[in-house]
Design a protein around this motif. Structure first.
Motif, short mmCIF file in Angstrom:
data_model
loop_
_atom_site.label_atom_id
_atom_site.label_comp_id
_atom_site.label_asym_id
_atom_site.label_seq_id
_atom_site.Cartn_x
_atom_site.Cartn_y
_atom_site.Cartn_z
N ALA A 72 -5.34 -19.91 33.83
CA ALA A 72 -5.59 -19.21 32.57
C ALA A 72 -6.80 -18.29 32.61
O ALA A 72 -6.98 -17.48 31.69
CB ALA A 72 -5.75 -20.22 31.44
N HIS A 113 -6.13 -17.34 25.60
CA HIS A 113 -6.71 -18.43 24.82
C HIS A 113 -6.70 -17.99 23.36
O HIS A 113 -7.13 -16.89 23.05
CB HIS A 113 -8.15 -18.67 25.24
CG HIS A 113 -8.29 -19.36 26.55
ND1 HIS A 113 -8.01 -18.77 27.74
CD2 HIS A 113 -8.68 -20.63 26.84
CE1 HIS A 113 -8.22 -19.63 28.73
NE2 HIS A 113 -8.63 -20.77 28.22
N HIS A 142 -3.50 -23.24 23.36
CA HIS A 142 -4.13 -23.96 22.24
C HIS A 142 -3.26 -23.84 21.00
O HIS A 142 -2.37 -24.64 20.83
CB HIS A 142 -5.57 -23.49 22.00
CG HIS A 142 -6.41 -23.68 23.22
ND1 HIS A 142 -6.78 -24.91 23.66
CD2 HIS A 142 -6.89 -22.79 24.13
CE1 HIS A 142 -7.47 -24.79 24.78
NE2 HIS A 142 -7.54 -23.52 25.09
N HIS A 200 -5.33 -28.31 31.10
CA HIS A 200 -6.48 -27.48 30.80
C HIS A 200 -7.61 -27.64 31.81
O HIS A 200 -8.74 -27.26 31.53
CB HIS A 200 -6.99 -27.75 29.38
CG HIS A 200 -7.68 -26.54 28.80
ND1 HIS A 200 -8.35 -26.55 27.62
CD2 HIS A 200 -7.80 -25.30 29.28
CE1 HIS A 200 -8.85 -25.36 27.37
NE2 HIS A 200 -8.53 -24.58 28.37
N HIS A 232 -1.23 -24.32 31.52
CA HIS A 232 -2.58 -23.80 31.26
C HIS A 232 -3.59 -24.60 32.07
O HIS A 232 -3.94 -25.72 31.71
CB HIS A 232 -2.90 -23.90 29.77
CG HIS A 232 -4.21 -23.27 29.38
ND1 HIS A 232 -4.29 -22.01 28.84
CD2 HIS A 232 -5.48 -23.72 29.45
CE1 HIS A 232 -5.55 -21.71 28.60
NE2 HIS A 232 -6.30 -22.74 28.96
N HIS A 278 -7.33 -24.45 34.61
CA HIS A 278 -8.49 -23.71 35.11
C HIS A 278 -8.86 -24.32 36.46
O HIS A 278 -9.55 -25.34 36.51
CB HIS A 278 -9.66 -23.84 34.14
CG HIS A 278 -9.43 -23.17 32.83
ND1 HIS A 278 -9.71 -21.83 32.62
CD2 HIS A 278 -8.94 -23.63 31.66
CE1 HIS A 278 -9.41 -21.51 31.38
NE2 HIS A 278 -8.94 -22.59 30.77
ZN ZN Z 1 -8.36 -22.68 28.81
#
Ligand code: ZN
Length: 468
Positions: A133, A262, A300, A319, A70, A72
């Motif tokens: 993600a 998410h 998560h 993340h 995951h 970004h």
């Molecule tokens: Zn995220």
């Protein structure tokens, strides 16, 4: 430079295979040919290819490449600009307005600059594959795919399908343009006045349709020698109806597209699931929307009331660089369920960062362990520094430290010396071979200055601290 290059023999190394037998070879040989592993053993191969490069690396441990489930990519540029905030204001007041200000073309495109920064950081710290993600429209799907293709990492990139954007845009009385630029990002409209949630990125053009997802899938999936896969992404539901998530789930099932979501990021999200979605838990929502399947990654899921039952593959993620809960990638010292040592442990953590991460992405037959026939995605760690002492392969048979405990408990990205993906060396002697690291840093500084100027977002100075 071609993606697949020549033959390499790594020798005199400790190999943590994470294969089916979980073999640990204290003095091992790994032969890589044409991008795949053809030999992993305590004995040398009978025959070597003529063009083989032989690398003797005593004092090093080889592990499978780490898998970040995951990430970004665009947010690395925003590092440090949104500290110490609760999630919803972290998003609404800082991150989303900043992401809405990404611009540019070609080498100067903010999305391309951010992707190069993040990919460089991942490679230097031992990550060889990631699942993106949520690409924002401003980042540009093609910009990120270009960086992945050029820098040699393996990636599952997302295209984000539309989620009842007409209803929400009519609530906002905002007219969005539709210039149908397929393959660029793609995100759900999150802005929801009823819940006090506003997403500055919702002024972006609408690229969020399922046809846009399918177009990106058909254009990019399997490219760069199959290093790039295209997935769909959903955000945490914050008001859009379940039926629109179901529409996305159905399209993904029909076209065999992986989907990531998410889910239950903050405690407040649980009350949204309860109040807006008929008293559902997050897992009930995902199941009822048809989002769960063999190629689903839920991110998560870290609140006790999310409805998740253990038993599915679990991965580890950082993340992205702007996140308050960021963890260095090569430090996989995660213990599931709290500080109780029985609940996780080093071996499980390493599995989560390698083979279980691969399984979550549907790639376990290709990557995630070091075995004959697998793609050569691997990481070399130098364990001769004081923080790794007194480990030695000679001591292990006499009751010394398990190298898995060493890798998980003591090693970080600073110990990564070599990184290979698809048999191609991307990092050597701790140096990035596929890009100029200082140029990446310089471009990142220029890009974030423009992003901050356009968005008006500034980092907070800490009250009670004097800055001269
Ligand atoms: Zn995220």
């Amino acid at each position: 430079m071609s993606d697949i290059s020549g033959s390499t023999l790594l020798r005199d190394v400790t190999v943590i295979t994470v294969d089916q037998r979980r073999r640990i070879i204290l003095n091992g040989f790994i032969l890589v040919q044409d991008g795949r592993i053809t030999h992993v053993s305590s004995k040398p191969p009978d025959k070597l290819p003529e063009d083989v490069r032989i690398m003797s690396l005593p004092g090093r441990i080889v592990i499978p490449g780490l898998i970040n489930s995951h990430a970004h990519l665009a947010q690395s540029l925003l590092r440090g600009l949104a500290e110490d905030l609760p999630l919803h204001s972290w998003l609404c007041d800082r991150i989303w307005p900043l992401e809405a200000a990404y611009r540019g073309e070609g080498d100067a495109a903010d999305g391309y600059v951010a992707a190069r920064l993040t990919i460089g950081e991942m490679l230097l710290s031992g990550t060889t594959c990631f699942l993106e993600a949520m690409l924002t429209h401003g980042s540009g799907f093609a910009n990120v795919a270009r960086a992945v293709s050029e820098m040699g990492i393996r990636a599952c990139l997302v295209s984000r399908p539309k989620c009842l954007h007409q209803l929400i845009t009519s609530m906002l009385s905002t007219r969005l343009t539709n210039d149908d630029d397929k393959g660029k990002l793609v995100k759900f409209v999150e802005t929801n006045p009823a819940l006090g949630i506003a997403d500055a990125r919702d002024k972006d053009p609408d690229h969020m349709s399922i046809p846009s997802l399918l177009a990106a899938h058909s254009e990019f999936h399997g490219t760069s020698n199959d290093r790039i896969h295209v997935w769909a992404a959903c955000g945490t539901p914050r008001g859009a109806p379940l039926s629109s998530f179901a529409e996305a789930g159905k399209a993904c099932q029909q076209h065999d597209i992986g989907i990531t979501m998410h889910c239950a990021e903050a405690p407040r999200d649980l009350s949204i699931f309860r109040d807006v979605y008929g008293d559902r838990t997050p897992m009930q929502f995902c199941r009822d929307a048809g989002l769960t399947g063999p190629k689903t990654v839920l991110a998560h899921m870290c609140h006790p009331r999310h409805g998740y039952r253990p038993g599915h593959p679990e991965g580890i993620a950082d993340h992205g660089g702007a996140q308050p809960d960021e963890q260095p990638q090569a430090r996989v010292g995660h213990r599931r369920g709290g500080p109780d040592a029985q609940s996780g442990g080093a071996h499980e953590a390493l599995e989560m960062a390698t083979i279980r991460g691969a399984k979550a992405l549907g790639l376990e037959t290709e990557i995630g362990s070091l075995g004959v026939g697998k793609k050569a995605d691997l990481v070399v760690l130098d364990v001769r520094a004081s923080w790794a002492a007194p480990w030695s392969p000679e001591m292990f048979p006499r009751g010394g430290m398990d190298p898995v405990s060493l890798v998980v408990g003591s090693c970080t990205g600073r110990d990564v010396t070599h990184v290979m993906v698809d048999g191609r060396m991307l990092v050597e002697d701790g140096r990035l071979l596929v890009a100029d690291e200082s140029a990446i840093v310089q471009s990142a500084r220029q890009a974030v200055a423009g992003i901050q100027e356009r968005s008006g977002v500034r980092a907070s100075w800490k009250a009670g601290w004097e800055y001269e």
